[in-house]
Design a protein around this motif. Structure first.
Motif, PDB file in Angstrom:
ATOM      1  N   THR A  62      -4.760  12.780  -3.227  1.00  0.00           N
ATOM      2  CA  THR A  62      -4.440  11.383  -2.953  1.00  0.00           C
ATOM      3  C   THR A  62      -2.942  11.212  -2.688  1.00  0.00           C
ATOM      4  N   VAL A  63      -2.619  10.308  -1.771  1.00  0.00           N
ATOM      5  CA  VAL A  63      -1.232   9.901  -1.531  1.00  0.00           C
ATOM      6  C   VAL A  63      -1.079   8.494  -2.117  1.00  0.00           C
ATOM      7  N   ILE A  64      -0.247   8.360  -3.128  1.00  0.00           N
ATOM      8  CA  ILE A  64      -0.044   7.078  -3.797  1.00  0.00           C
ATOM      9  C   ILE A  64       1.335   6.537  -3.407  1.00  0.00           C
ATOM     10  N   PHE A  65       1.393   5.270  -3.041  1.00  0.00           N
ATOM     11  CA  PHE A  65       2.668   4.732  -2.561  1.00  0.00           C
ATOM     12  C   PHE A  65       2.791   3.244  -2.866  1.00  0.00           C
ATOM     13  N   LYS A  66       4.021   2.761  -2.770  1.00  0.00           N
ATOM     14  CA  LYS A  66       4.295   1.331  -2.927  1.00  0.00           C
ATOM     15  C   LYS A  66       5.248   0.887  -1.823  1.00  0.00           C
ATOM     16  N   LEU A  67       4.862  -0.180  -1.127  1.00  0.00           N
ATOM     17  CA  LEU A  67       5.702  -0.767  -0.084  1.00  0.00           C
ATOM     18  C   LEU A  67       6.357  -2.037  -0.604  1.00  0.00           C
ATOM     19  N   LYS A  68       7.565  -2.283  -0.126  1.00  0.00           N
ATOM     20  CA  LYS A  68       8.239  -3.557  -0.406  1.00  0.00           C
ATOM     21  C   LYS A  68       8.582  -4.210   0.924  1.00  0.00           C
ATOM     22  N   LEU A  69       8.093  -5.424   1.132  1.00  0.00           N
ATOM     23  CA  LEU A  69       8.359  -6.161   2.365  1.00  0.00           C
ATOM     24  C   LEU A  69       9.184  -7.395   2.031  1.00  0.00           C
ATOM     25  N   ILE A  70      10.275  -7.570   2.748  1.00  0.00           N
ATOM     26  CA  ILE A  70      11.206  -8.664   2.488  1.00  0.00           C
ATOM     27  C   ILE A  70      11.229  -9.610   3.681  1.00  0.00           C
ATOM     28  N   LEU A 104      -3.533  -2.011   4.886  1.00  0.00           N
ATOM     29  CA  LEU A 104      -3.371  -3.084   3.910  1.00  0.00           C
ATOM     30  C   LEU A 104      -3.910  -4.362   4.532  1.00  0.00           C
ATOM     31  N   GLU A 105      -4.612  -5.147   3.745  1.00  0.00           N
ATOM     32  CA  GLU A 105      -5.207  -6.374   4.262  1.00  0.00           C
ATOM     33  C   GLU A 105      -4.134  -7.392   4.643  1.00  0.00           C
ATOM     34  N   ALA A 106      -4.502  -8.284   5.555  1.00  0.00           N
ATOM     35  CA  ALA A 106      -3.585  -9.329   6.007  1.00  0.00           C
ATOM     36  C   ALA A 106      -3.174 -10.216   4.832  1.00  0.00           C
ATOM     37  N   PHE A 107      -1.953 -10.742   4.886  1.00  0.00           N
ATOM     38  CA  PHE A 107      -1.472 -11.621   3.824  1.00  0.00           C
ATOM     39  C   PHE A 107      -0.343 -12.501   4.357  1.00  0.00           C
ATOM     40  N   TYR A 108      -0.069 -13.574   3.618  1.00  0.00           N
ATOM     41  CA  TYR A 108       1.002 -14.505   3.991  1.00  0.00           C
ATOM     42  C   TYR A 108       2.157 -14.356   3.013  1.00  0.00           C
ATOM     43  N   GLN A 109       3.375 -14.452   3.550  1.00  0.00           N
ATOM     44  CA  GLN A 109       4.579 -14.321   2.732  1.00  0.00           C
ATOM     45  C   GLN A 109       5.454 -15.559   2.932  1.00  0.00           C
ATOM     46  N   GLY A 110       5.824 -16.207   1.838  1.00  0.00           N
ATOM     47  CA  GLY A 110       6.598 -17.439   1.914  1.00  0.00           C
ATOM     48  C   GLY A 110       8.053 -17.231   2.302  1.00  0.00           C
ATOM     49  N   HIS A 111       8.786 -18.334   2.400  1.00  0.00           N
ATOM     50  CA  HIS A 111      10.190 -18.319   2.809  1.00  0.00           C
ATOM     51  C   HIS A 111      11.028 -17.451   1.871  1.00  0.00           C
ATOM     52  N   GLY A 112      11.753 -16.495   2.421  1.00  0.00           N
ATOM     53  CA  GLY A 112      12.678 -15.694   1.636  1.00  0.00           C
ATOM     54  C   GLY A 112      12.038 -14.902   0.509  1.00  0.00           C
ATOM     55  N   ARG A 113      10.746 -14.653   0.585  1.00  0.00           N
ATOM     56  CA  ARG A 113      10.040 -13.969  -0.496  1.00  0.00           C
ATOM     57  C   ARG A 113      10.038 -12.446  -0.307  1.00  0.00           C
ATOM     58  N   THR A 114       9.844 -11.745  -1.427  1.00  0.00           N
ATOM     59  CA  THR A 114       9.689 -10.292  -1.426  1.00  0.00           C
ATOM     60  C   THR A 114       8.305  -9.953  -1.972  1.00  0.00           C
ATOM     61  N   THR A 115       7.576  -9.113  -1.255  1.00  0.00           N
ATOM     62  CA  THR A 115       6.218  -8.734  -1.648  1.00  0.00           C
ATOM     63  C   THR A 115       6.142  -7.224  -1.834  1.00  0.00           C
ATOM     64  N   LYS A 117       3.475  -3.980  -2.518  1.00  0.00           N
ATOM     65  CA  LYS A 117       2.073  -3.602  -2.376  1.00  0.00           C
ATOM     66  C   LYS A 117       1.866  -2.145  -2.800  1.00  0.00           C
ATOM     67  N   TRP A 118       1.042  -1.943  -3.831  1.00  0.00           N
ATOM     68  CA  TRP A 118       0.616  -0.599  -4.213  1.00  0.00           C
ATOM     69  C   TRP A 118      -0.661  -0.255  -3.459  1.00  0.00           C
ATOM     70  N   SER A 119      -0.779   0.999  -3.023  1.00  0.00           N
ATOM     71  CA  SER A 119      -2.009   1.436  -2.377  1.00  0.00           C
ATOM     72  C   SER A 119      -2.061   2.963  -2.395  1.00  0.00           C
ATOM     73  N   SER A 120      -3.132   3.504  -1.838  1.00  0.00           N
ATOM     74  CA  SER A 120      -3.290   4.956  -1.801  1.00  0.00           C
ATOM     75  C   SER A 120      -4.101   5.347  -0.576  1.00  0.00           C
ATOM     76  N   ALA A 121      -4.039   6.624  -0.239  1.00  0.00           N
ATOM     77  CA  ALA A 121      -4.793   7.161   0.894  1.00  0.00           C
ATOM     78  C   ALA A 121      -5.232   8.577   0.547  1.00  0.00           C
ATOM     79  N   GLU A 122      -6.394   8.960   1.038  1.00  0.00           N
ATOM     80  CA  GLU A 122      -6.932  10.290   0.768  1.00  0.00           C
ATOM     81  C   GLU A 122      -6.451  11.267   1.835  1.00  0.00           C
ATOM     82  N   ALA A 123      -5.758  12.327   1.390  1.00  0.00           N
ATOM     83  CA  ALA A 123      -5.254  13.335   2.325  1.00  0.00           C
ATOM     84  C   ALA A 123      -6.406  14.184   2.848  1.00  0.00           C
ATOM     85  N   HIS A 124      -6.279  14.633   4.093  1.00  0.00           N
ATOM     86  CA  HIS A 124      -7.310  15.469   4.707  1.00  0.00           C
ATOM     87  C   HIS A 124      -6.638  16.595   5.486  1.00  0.00           C
TER      88      HIS A 124
END
Length: 210
Positions: A62-70, A104-115, A117-124
């Motif tokens: 598994t590849v485990i990761f976290k993204l930060k979107l500003i 990653l599923e679609a989502f809405y981000q408010g004014h000046g917000r930081t989001t 997201k933790w997720s994972s993917a199966e390596a092949h």
């Protein structure tokens, strides 16, 4: 009489030019957008963790990761459509092998917000079984489309994408850089057709009035 008419005309023209300039400036400030920033905060490959793999017969691919979107826009929201992520193993300086992909599923981000997201993917494709000069490098890329929410309306969709090479510790499976890694992004600029239309309407109102 002629001088008075000429003076009034000059005053009207000056007022029109000033008003039009202010309207254009206001619309430019309102419609101007800044593209969101995407960072890879964490990356972990359990299959490289020697403490785990030495005690288990089967490795975890598994590849485990976290993204930060500003969202750097202080007065505009951002609607992200499905975010596509791909991970590739660098075999040498110019060659990569696909390793994993996820969304990653679609989502809405408010004014000046930081989001975040933790997720994972199966390596092949054999997992992480190659190093470059004793070091593991992954190529991480993302791509999505965004709509900017300006007041009560959404802009057209704009492409947002980018990527970076990430060095991974061959003993722990974690990325070496403790800081977030910027996944360089690019987005098409918001078209200013609404500014042109507004300028035309202001001009039309001026001529109808005078």
């Amino acid at each position: 009489m002629a001088r008075e008419c000429s003076a009034n005309l000059c005053t009207c023209c000056t007022s029109f030019i000033t008003s039009t300039g202010l309207v254009i400036l206001f619309l430019w400030l309102t419609l101007r957008t800044q593209q969101p920033k995407c960072f890879l905060q964490s990356l972990y490959l359990p299959s490289l963790n020697k403490t785990i793999t030495s005690n288990h017969e089967h490795s975890n691919n598994t590849v485990i990761f976290k993204l930060k979107l500003i969202n750097t826009n202080k007065d505009k929201g951002v609607l992200y459509h499905t975010v596509h992520l791909t991970f590739a193993l660098l075999l040498d300086a110019n060659t990569t092998r696909p390793l994993a992909n996820t969304t990653l599923e679609a989502f809405y981000q408010g004014h000046g917000r930081t989001t975040q997201k933790w997720s994972s993917a199966e390596a092949h494709g054999g997992g992480v079984n190659s190093t470059v000069n004793g070091t593991v490098f992954l190529r991480v890329d993302f791509a999505t489309r965004v709509n900017y929410k300006i007041m009560l309306f959404y802009s057209k969709r704009h492409r947002l994408s980018g990527g970076a090479n990430v060095e991974v510790n061959v003993s722990s499976g974690e990325k070496l850089d403790p800081k977030g890694i910027r996944l360089g992004s690019e987005a098409a600029p918001l078209r200013l057709r609404w500014i042109a239309l507004s300028t035309f309407l202001v001009s039309l109102c001026f001529y109808m009035t005078y």
